[in-house]
Design a protein around this motif. Structure first.
Motif, short mmCIF file in Angstrom:
data_model
loop_
_atom_site.label_atom_id
_atom_site.label_comp_id
_atom_site.label_asym_id
_atom_site.label_seq_id
_atom_site.Cartn_x
_atom_site.Cartn_y
_atom_site.Cartn_z
N TYR A 76 0.85 -1.20 0.00
CA TYR A 76 0.00 0.00 0.00
C TYR A 76 0.88 1.25 0.00
O TYR A 76 0.64 2.19 -0.76
CB TYR A 76 -0.93 0.00 1.21
CG TYR A 76 -1.70 1.29 1.36
CD1 TYR A 76 -2.73 1.60 0.48
CD2 TYR A 76 -1.39 2.20 2.36
CE1 TYR A 76 -3.43 2.79 0.60
CE2 TYR A 76 -2.08 3.38 2.49
CZ TYR A 76 -3.10 3.67 1.60
OH TYR A 76 -3.78 4.86 1.73
N LEU A 79 2.32 1.66 -3.45
CA LEU A 79 1.31 2.24 -4.35
C LEU A 79 1.18 3.74 -4.11
O LEU A 79 1.24 4.53 -5.04
CB LEU A 79 -0.04 1.55 -4.13
CG LEU A 79 -1.23 2.21 -4.83
CD1 LEU A 79 -1.11 2.08 -6.34
CD2 LEU A 79 -2.53 1.60 -4.33
N CYS A 80 0.99 4.12 -2.86
CA CYS A 80 0.78 5.54 -2.54
C CYS A 80 1.97 6.39 -2.98
O CYS A 80 1.79 7.40 -3.66
CB CYS A 80 0.56 5.71 -1.04
SG CYS A 80 -1.00 5.05 -0.44
N GLY A 82 4.40 5.60 -5.04
CA GLY A 82 4.58 5.49 -6.48
C GLY A 82 3.61 6.34 -7.28
O GLY A 82 3.89 6.74 -8.41
N ARG A 83 2.49 6.66 -6.68
CA ARG A 83 1.49 7.49 -7.34
C ARG A 83 1.57 8.96 -6.91
O ARG A 83 0.74 9.77 -7.28
CB ARG A 83 0.08 6.97 -7.07
CG ARG A 83 -0.19 5.57 -7.60
CD ARG A 83 -0.29 5.52 -9.11
NE ARG A 83 -0.86 4.25 -9.55
CZ ARG A 83 -0.17 3.27 -10.10
NH1 ARG A 83 1.14 3.41 -10.31
NH2 ARG A 83 -0.76 2.15 -10.46
N GLY A 84 2.56 9.27 -6.09
CA GLY A 84 2.80 10.67 -5.74
C GLY A 84 2.13 11.18 -4.48
O GLY A 84 2.07 12.38 -4.25
N GLU A 85 1.66 10.28 -3.64
CA GLU A 85 1.01 10.70 -2.39
C GLU A 85 2.00 11.47 -1.53
O GLU A 85 3.12 11.04 -1.32
CB GLU A 85 0.51 9.47 -1.62
CG GLU A 85 -0.17 9.78 -0.31
CD GLU A 85 -1.43 10.59 -0.50
OE1 GLU A 85 -1.45 11.75 0.00
OE2 GLU A 85 -2.37 10.10 -1.13
N LEU A 125 2.03 -4.83 -9.11
CA LEU A 125 2.14 -3.41 -8.82
C LEU A 125 3.51 -2.89 -9.24
O LEU A 125 3.61 -1.84 -9.90
CB LEU A 125 1.90 -3.14 -7.33
CG LEU A 125 2.13 -1.71 -6.85
CD1 LEU A 125 1.24 -0.72 -7.59
CD2 LEU A 125 1.92 -1.63 -5.34
N SER A 128 3.90 -2.21 -12.79
CA SER A 128 3.13 -1.06 -13.29
C SER A 128 3.81 0.28 -13.04
O SER A 128 3.38 1.30 -13.56
CB SER A 128 1.74 -1.03 -12.65
OG SER A 128 1.79 -0.52 -11.32
N LEU A 129 4.86 0.28 -12.23
CA LEU A 129 5.54 1.52 -11.87
C LEU A 129 6.75 1.76 -12.77
O LEU A 129 7.59 0.87 -12.92
CB LEU A 129 5.97 1.48 -10.41
CG LEU A 129 4.84 1.34 -9.38
CD1 LEU A 129 5.42 1.15 -7.98
CD2 LEU A 129 3.91 2.53 -9.42
N ALA A 133 8.30 6.79 -11.01
CA ALA A 133 7.46 6.44 -9.86
C ALA A 133 8.28 5.73 -8.79
O ALA A 133 8.10 5.98 -7.59
CB ALA A 133 6.30 5.57 -10.32
#
Length: 180
Positions: A76, A79-80, A82-85, A125, A128-129, A133
């Motif tokens: 998690y 993901l966060c 890697g998505r720029g959170e 996951l 996908s990065l 990312a």
């Protein structure tokens, strides 16, 4: 191919995990690790799966549950970040998670299946990065970390606990002689 993160990409606590990951294709390493861990525990009987090498330590089942829960949390975070959170991601109390996970009620096969599913999701996951990312930085549990570092922490964490299962659980005289 992912390269090992630098020391500035994660908290010092995680060095023991990151440094234990061998050189090579991390996706392949993650896939092989999961197979090795499952092979290590798949033939345990119930007594062995409930074994604790010391009274306050987790059972083998609880260790497998812990590996799985930690990977869920770390994925998690992966993901966060890697998505720029940019929001700080919370920490967690692994002892509380193990207690509330009640892993001893599951068979070792069920726990292994969960670990396998979670690992396959982690690998998907990671695939996908892109490089940008993976080099993204975020904050988890009060410290800065890159997505790439989290991927290596996941691998090193599993390796750490697999080694403990081999050495402290299966290596104990009272374990029962399986997997010598």
């Amino acid at each position: 191919m992912l390269k090992k993160p630098g020391l500035d990409e994660y908290a010092p606590y995680y060095e023991k995990y990151v440094s234990s990951v061998p050189e090579g294709d991390l996706l392949q390493i993650l896939d092989e690790q999961m197979k090795e861990t499952i092979n290590l525990v798949k033939d345990l009987n119930e007594d062995q799966a409930h074994f604790r090498y010391a009274p306050e330590k987790w059972t083998v089942k609880e260790v497998i549950g812990h590996i799985t829960d930690t990977e869920r949390i770390m994925s998690y975070r992966l993901l966060c970040i890697g998505r720029g959170e940019m929001a700080e991601l919370p920490g967690y109390d692994d002892n509380q998670y193990v207690k509330n996970g009640k892993f001893n009620r599951f068979s070792i096969g069920e726990l292994s299946a969960q670990l396998s599913q979670v690992r396959q999701n982690t690998i998907s996951l990671l695939k996908s990065l892109d490089d940008e990312a993976l080099l993204g930085r975020g904050n988890a549990n009060g410290t800065g970390v890159t997505a790439r570092a989290i991927a290596y922490i996941i691998a090193g964490h599993e390796l750490h606990h697999r080694t403990l299962i081999k050495d402290r659980y299966m290596g104990a005289e009272s374990f029962g002689g399986a997997h010598e």
